[in-house]
Design a protein around this motif. Structure first.
Motif, PDB file in Angstrom:
ATOM      1  N   GLN A 127       0.817  -1.217   0.000  1.00 51.14           N
ATOM      2  CA  GLN A 127       0.000   0.000   0.000  1.00 51.14           C
ATOM      3  C   GLN A 127       0.853   1.270   0.000  1.00 51.14           C
ATOM      4  N   ASP A 128       2.162   1.119   0.084  1.00 51.55           N
ATOM      5  CA  ASP A 128       3.064   2.274   0.136  1.00 51.55           C
ATOM      6  C   ASP A 128       3.173   2.910  -1.247  1.00 51.55           C
ATOM      7  N   PRO A 129       2.965   4.232  -1.365  1.00 48.75           N
ATOM      8  CA  PRO A 129       3.078   4.909  -2.664  1.00 48.75           C
ATOM      9  C   PRO A 129       4.439   4.725  -3.321  1.00 48.75           C
ATOM     10  N   ASP A 130       5.516   4.631  -2.509  1.00 52.62           N
ATOM     11  CA  ASP A 130       6.854   4.462  -3.074  1.00 52.62           C
ATOM     12  C   ASP A 130       7.038   3.093  -3.734  1.00 52.62           C
ATOM     13  N   MET A 131       6.165   2.146  -3.410  1.00 54.25           N
ATOM     14  CA  MET A 131       6.265   0.794  -3.979  1.00 54.25           C
ATOM     15  C   MET A 131       5.150   0.536  -4.985  1.00 54.25           C
ATOM     16  N   ALA A 132       4.446   1.594  -5.382  1.00 54.95           N
ATOM     17  CA  ALA A 132       3.327   1.435  -6.314  1.00 54.95           C
ATOM     18  C   ALA A 132       3.812   0.834  -7.637  1.00 54.95           C
ATOM     19  N   GLY A 133       3.081  -0.153  -8.112  1.00 51.28           N
ATOM     20  CA  GLY A 133       3.434  -0.796  -9.378  1.00 51.28           C
ATOM     21  C   GLY A 133       4.528  -1.830  -9.276  1.00 51.28           C
ATOM     22  N   LEU A 134       5.084  -2.023  -8.080  1.00 54.62           N
ATOM     23  CA  LEU A 134       6.155  -2.993  -7.889  1.00 54.62           C
ATOM     24  C   LEU A 134       5.615  -4.247  -7.217  1.00 54.62           C
ATOM     25  N   ARG A 135       6.250  -5.363  -7.506  1.00 58.68           N
ATOM     26  CA  ARG A 135       5.834  -6.616  -6.890  1.00 58.68           C
ATOM     27  C   ARG A 135       6.520  -6.761  -5.542  1.00 58.68           C
ATOM     28  N   LYS A 152      23.326  -7.523 -10.238  1.00 59.31           N
ATOM     29  CA  LYS A 152      24.652  -6.931 -10.049  1.00 59.31           C
ATOM     30  C   LYS A 152      24.589  -5.819  -8.995  1.00 59.31           C
ATOM     31  N   ASP A 153      25.606  -5.792  -8.125  1.00 58.43           N
ATOM     32  CA  ASP A 153      25.712  -4.766  -7.066  1.00 58.43           C
ATOM     33  C   ASP A 153      24.415  -4.650  -6.274  1.00 58.43           C
ATOM     34  N   ALA A 154      23.844  -5.800  -5.927  1.00 62.22           N
ATOM     35  CA  ALA A 154      22.568  -5.795  -5.202  1.00 62.22           C
ATOM     36  C   ALA A 154      22.676  -5.092  -3.852  1.00 62.22           C
ATOM     37  N   GLY A 155      23.875  -5.114  -3.258  1.00 60.63           N
ATOM     38  CA  GLY A 155      24.038  -4.492  -1.951  1.00 60.63           C
ATOM     39  C   GLY A 155      23.860  -2.991  -1.950  1.00 60.63           C
ATOM     40  N   THR A 156      23.924  -2.349  -3.129  1.00 57.38           N
ATOM     41  CA  THR A 156      23.770  -0.898  -3.206  1.00 57.38           C
ATOM     42  C   THR A 156      22.345  -0.473  -3.558  1.00 57.38           C
ATOM     43  N   LYS A 157      21.443  -1.442  -3.788  1.00 58.85           N
ATOM     44  CA  LYS A 157      20.101  -1.122  -4.258  1.00 58.85           C
ATOM     45  C   LYS A 157      19.178  -0.740  -3.103  1.00 58.85           C
ATOM     46  N   THR A 158      18.304   0.235  -3.367  1.00 60.25           N
ATOM     47  CA  THR A 158      17.232   0.534  -2.424  1.00 60.25           C
ATOM     48  C   THR A 158      16.178  -0.555  -2.550  1.00 60.25           C
ATOM     49  N   LEU A 159      15.217  -0.569  -1.638  1.00 59.08           N
ATOM     50  CA  LEU A 159      14.174  -1.597  -1.688  1.00 59.08           C
ATOM     51  C   LEU A 159      13.350  -1.507  -2.972  1.00 59.08           C
ATOM     52  N   PRO A 160      12.926  -0.317  -3.430  1.00 58.63           N
ATOM     53  CA  PRO A 160      12.220  -0.252  -4.714  1.00 58.63           C
ATOM     54  C   PRO A 160      13.076  -0.728  -5.887  1.00 58.63           C
ATOM     55  N   GLN A 161      14.370  -0.374  -5.896  1.00 54.59           N
ATOM     56  CA  GLN A 161      15.256  -0.814  -6.969  1.00 54.59           C
ATOM     57  C   GLN A 161      15.429  -2.334  -6.947  1.00 54.59           C
ATOM     58  N   LEU A 162      15.555  -2.890  -5.754  1.00 53.36           N
ATOM     59  CA  LEU A 162      15.706  -4.329  -5.620  1.00 53.36           C
ATOM     60  C   LEU A 162      14.448  -5.043  -6.107  1.00 53.36           C
ATOM     61  N   ALA A 163      13.273  -4.486  -5.779  1.00 56.62           N
ATOM     62  CA  ALA A 163      12.009  -5.082  -6.230  1.00 56.62           C
ATOM     63  C   ALA A 163      11.904  -5.050  -7.750  1.00 56.62           C
ATOM     64  N   THR A 164      12.314  -3.936  -8.357  1.00 66.18           N
ATOM     65  CA  THR A 164      12.255  -3.806  -9.818  1.00 66.18           C
ATOM     66  C   THR A 164      13.158  -4.821 -10.503  1.00 66.18           C
ATOM     67  N   GLU A 165      14.400  -4.927 -10.049  1.00 61.48           N
ATOM     68  CA  GLU A 165      15.348  -5.834 -10.690  1.00 61.48           C
ATOM     69  C   GLU A 165      15.001  -7.292 -10.431  1.00 61.48           C
ATOM     70  N   LEU A 166      14.440  -7.568  -9.264  1.00 54.38           N
ATOM     71  CA  LEU A 166      14.038  -8.941  -8.962  1.00 54.38           C
ATOM     72  C   LEU A 166      12.908  -9.381  -9.881  1.00 54.38           C
ATOM     73  N   ALA A 167      11.941  -8.504 -10.120  1.00 50.83           N
ATOM     74  CA  ALA A 167      10.820  -8.827 -11.008  1.00 50.83           C
ATOM     75  C   ALA A 167      11.304  -9.016 -12.448  1.00 50.83           C
ATOM     76  N   GLU A 168      12.200  -8.149 -12.908  1.00 51.73           N
ATOM     77  CA  GLU A 168      12.727  -8.265 -14.272  1.00 51.73           C
ATOM     78  C   GLU A 168      13.545  -9.540 -14.440  1.00 51.73           C
ATOM     79  N   LEU A 169      14.313  -9.879 -13.423  1.00 51.29           N
ATOM     80  CA  LEU A 169      15.143 -11.068 -13.482  1.00 51.29           C
ATOM     81  C   LEU A 169      14.293 -12.330 -13.623  1.00 51.29           C
ATOM     82  N   VAL A 170      13.244 -12.438 -12.798  1.00 56.59           N
ATOM     83  CA  VAL A 170      12.380 -13.622 -12.836  1.00 56.59           C
ATOM     84  C   VAL A 170      11.616 -13.691 -14.154  1.00 56.59           C
ATOM     85  N   SER A 171      11.100 -12.551 -14.617  1.00 53.81           N
ATOM     86  CA  SER A 171      10.332 -12.527 -15.860  1.00 53.81           C
ATOM     87  C   SER A 171      11.193 -12.924 -17.050  1.00 53.81           C
TER      88      SER A 171
END
Length: 485
Positions: free
Chosen positions: A301-309, A365-384
């Motif tokens: 429900q967080d606006p910063d995570m809108a559209g992210l899995r 790549k460089d997952a340790g530097t990702k914010t939570l929204p960035q990590l969610a985006t890359e995780l979804a793209e990776l799986v897809s």
């Protein structure tokens, strides 16, 4: 300029490139063009499957497709010509090549050796490799031995057969003495240069090998079979296989045999190498993740995570990264050649993904530097991308640690095997409602079990235990995502 030289400049041959890191072969999954189709530089002409991924190959020439050297479903060695292109289709029919001098009647010559001509080198893989300037002297046809088809003979020589108009008839040579009784009736055995080299290295006479490839070609498997101990007399020699690829064969005993290739072959080799190279240790911990599961719902429900899995795997990944940041010595690799431990200041987080092609482990790549929204985006793209079979070989290289989510299959946990070259792998089990002592009372809580396998050469028991305990602590009290992260 001779007709042969003009033809060589007109027809460009495209070899199977090394689309990964040191791969030696790839299977042609699908052709997007056929002979006679017009192609342009950069146009995708086929899709191939390597041991790591399915990759589309663009052609580096403009012209008209002259010949496809292999059909779909065929595994081709890197560096082998797979397609030829007529770069000057407006020039009309192909000019006939001059009759070779070797066809003039002469004294019987000794058969050529199987080795390649001196000075000829294997073309390095890659796009736009220039055609070889070395010409092979035509073989003298033995009396009573049928000539091999031009396209087949050209394939065995490692290049495409140009469409050459028939040359003027040449007077037949004087009759030669009849071949001796011990000479093979079928002439020179058919085999590609790499197979001939393998037979030579193993000391196998190709004339004694039973071919099973299309049109009587001897394959690597045939050579290995000939090198193996002789079977019992009752076992029959296998007959030649039909040209069409057969993915599975059902035996009389109701057994199904499937060739090991592609992702399955690479996974098997990697797991065996890992299991018998790195000393594995696996530790387990059961943790109350009720608060983490509530945070998952809040983040949706967080606006910063809108559209992210947002799912539990996202927070487990974040907890894993935070724990590694607190224990950086975990993120390392063992260099056997130099007898060194390589500590890494970056974290490439692998995610084990089950796909129709098998299990693959692409990494962020460089997952340790990702914010939570960035990590969610890359995780979804990776799986897809993995499920579509479009993961690039680069995305599956260079990982440092991995997560495998066995919980999606309802499994409590497991003892995962390390991805080769990595230091640790975390198994995330199923989240289940279980009785749990919470604040002195037995309550129904959401509980999961984590399993951490690690390389005991790099990580001792204390370090591995502290890492696993920190992951559990973050998932039990997710506010540590802020205080520790």
């Amino acid at each position: 300029m001779t007709a042969s030289t003009a033809n060589d400049q007109r027809f460009r041959e495209f070899k199977m490139p090394d689309v990964g890191e040191g791969l030696t072969e790839a299977e042609i999954l699908k052709w997007y063009v056929q002979p006679g189709d017009t192609v342009t530089d950069g146009q995708v002409v086929c899709e191939v499957e390597t041991a790591k991924a399915a990759v589309e190959l663009p052609i580096p020439y403009d012209g008209v497709v002259h010949e496809l050297n292999f059909g779909e479903g065929v595994t081709v060695d890197v560096g082998t010509v797979i397609i030829s292109v007529d770069t000057d289709p407006g020039a009309g029919p192909v000019a006939p090549a001059a009759a070779p001098a070797a066809e003039v009647p002469a004294a019987p010559a000794a058969p050529e050796e199987d080795e390649e001509p001196q000075g000829r080198q294997a073309v390095l893989v890659g796009y736009g490799a220039a055609p070889s300037s070395t010409k092979r002297r035509p073989r003298r046809q033995q009396p009573g031995v049928p000539a091999q088809p031009a396209a087949l003979q050209a394939e065995l020589n490692g290049h495409a057969a140009p469409a050459v108009a028939p040359a003027a008839p040449v007077a037949a040579p004087a009759p030669a003495p009849a071949p001796v009784a011990s000479a093979p009736a079928a002439g020179r055995p058919l085999a590609k240069p790499p197979v001939r080299k393998l037979a030579k290295d193993l000391g196998i006479d190709l004339a004694t090998v039973a071919p099973t490839g299309p049109e009587g070609i001897i394959t690597r498997e045939d050579v290995y079979a000939a090198a193996a101990p002789a079977p019992a007399p009752a076992v029959a020699v296998p007959a030649a296989v039909a040209p069409a690829p057969v993915p599975a064969v059902v035996s009389a005993d109701r057994e199904r045999r499937v060739p090991v290739k592609g992702v399955r072959k690479a996974t098997a080799q990697a797991m065996v190498a890992s299991a018998f190279t790195a000393p594995h240790v696996t530790e387990f911990i059961t943790v109350d993740v009720t608060r983490t599961m509530k945070l998952v719902q809040e983040l949706k429900q967080d606006p910063d995570m809108a559209g992210l899995r947002v799912n539990p795997l996202l927070l487990v990944a974040k907890a894993f990264l935070i724990a590694i940041r607190r224990h950086p010595d975990v993120n390392a690799a063992w260099d056997e050649a130099n007898q060194e431990i390589v500590y890494k200041d970056y974290i490439n987080l692998g995610i084990a993904a089950a796909t129709p092609r098998g299990l693959i482990v692409p990494n962020i790549k460089d997952a340790g530097t990702k914010t939570l929204p960035q990590l969610a985006t890359e995780l979804a793209e990776l799986v897809s991308t993995a499920r579509e079979g479009k993961t690039s070989p680069a995305a599956m290289s260079g990982g440092t640690v991995t997560i495998t989510n066995v919980g999606v299959f309802g499994v409590d946990t497991g003892t995962p095997i390390l991805n080769p070259g990595e230091s640790a792998i975390l198994a995330f089990g199923a989240v289940k409602l279980q009785p749990w002592v919470h604040k002195g009372k037995v309550k129904a809580r959401q509980v999961t079990t984590l399993a951490l396998s690690f390389d005991h050469r790099l990580i001792d028991g204390e370090l591995g235990s502290r890492l696993l305990a920190d992951i559990a602590a973050v998932l039990e009290q997710p506010r540590r995502l802020i205080t520790w992260g």
